[in-house]
Design an enzyme around this catalytic site. Structure first.
Site, PDB file in Angstrom:
ATOM      1  N   ASP A 107       0.821  -1.153  -0.150  1.00 53.10           N
ATOM      2  CA  ASP A 107      -0.160   0.054  -0.002  1.00 53.10           C
ATOM      3  C   ASP A 107       0.949   1.195   0.042  1.00 53.10           C
ATOM      4  OD1 ASP A 107      -2.411   1.607   0.579  1.00 53.10           O
ATOM      5  OD2 ASP A 107      -1.384   1.942   2.816  1.00 53.10           O
ATOM      6  N   ASP A 167      -0.380   5.119   1.158  1.00 49.33           N
ATOM      7  CA  ASP A 167      -0.484   6.164   1.906  1.00 49.33           C
ATOM      8  C   ASP A 167      -0.715   5.285   3.349  1.00 49.33           C
ATOM      9  OD1 ASP A 167      -0.738   8.484   0.364  1.00 49.33           O
ATOM     10  OD2 ASP A 167      -2.714   7.365  -0.338  1.00 49.33           O
TER      11      ASP A 167
END
Length: 227
Positions: free
Chosen positions: A10, A12
């Site tokens: 991922d 953020d």
């Protein structure tokens, strides 16, 4: 093909600290449509979802056209913030070293993010990370998390078996996506959801730093002796 291994990250809250910019951009988007001020804690909870889905969660009473309009206003606000030097989104400690070590150990690297393709390109530019990720899945190209489509597409693009993949993320959406795709989920404790939530959502483990990520990822895909 069975020898290939892939770690999908991922973005953020996992690789970069972008919370302040996300909260600020959402606050500006709400102001543009006279919606008041969103609670920062509520915005923090939706980081990781695709943008329209995030607006649906934050504004459940609003019609679909308003969700799309707020999402567009958010994009405009975020692009403006990105131009300000004081609005840098730094890498979390140990990220670059972890990527270097994983590559040295023979891992392929990928991204699966609720960001737009443009947002990912900006992040790669800012941190000189172009060429590091062999598969990049964004909200522009796939259903949003926790739908497993991003990981399934990453597997198809790289030829890596699902059992040889690890998803690294900071939210329950990442862990739910990994579980749905039958991919090992590895949570990180420094992001936007609590580590207990990550475990409940299906994380095999939750780590406090990047130092042992390669060793743990190897164990998760069944490589007992390699790090």
């Amino acid at each position: 093909m069975s020898e290939l291994r892939l770690v999908v990250f991922d973005v953020d809250g996992t690789l970069i600290d972008s919370e302040h910019n996300i909260v600020t951009a959402m606050t500006e988007a709400w102001a543009h449509w006279d919606l008041g001020v969103p609670e920062p804690a509520d915005v923090r909870r939706i980081i990781g979802l695709s943008l329209v889905e995030a607006c649906q969660v934050l504004l459940p009473w609003a019609p679909g056209n308003l969700h799309r309009q707020v999402a567009e206003s958010y994009k405009q606000a975020f692009r403006a913030l990105r131009l300000l030097p004081e609005r840098e989104e730094p890498l979390f400690p140990g990220v670059r070293e972890a990527l270097d070590q994983l590559e040295a150990d023979g891992w392929l690297l990928g991204l699966a993010t609720g960001k737009s393709r443009r947002g990912v390109e900006s992040m790669l530019d800012s941190h000189d990370l172009h060429g590091r990720f062999v598969t990049i899945q964004t909200a522009d190209d796939n259903p949003g998390k926790p739908d497993p489509a991003m990981l399934l597409r990453a597997a198809a693009e790289t030829g890596v078996e699902l059992g040889r993949m690890v998803m690294v993320g900071d939210t329950v959406y990442d862990m739910q996506m990994a579980k749905s795709a039958k991919v090992a989920g590895l949570g990180v404790s420094w992001g936007y959801h609590h580590m207990d939530e990550l475990a409940e959502a299906g994380a095999a483990l939750v780590v406090d730093d990047f130092d042992t990520l390669g060793e743990i990822a190897a164990r998760l895909v069944g490589d007992k002796t390699c790090a």
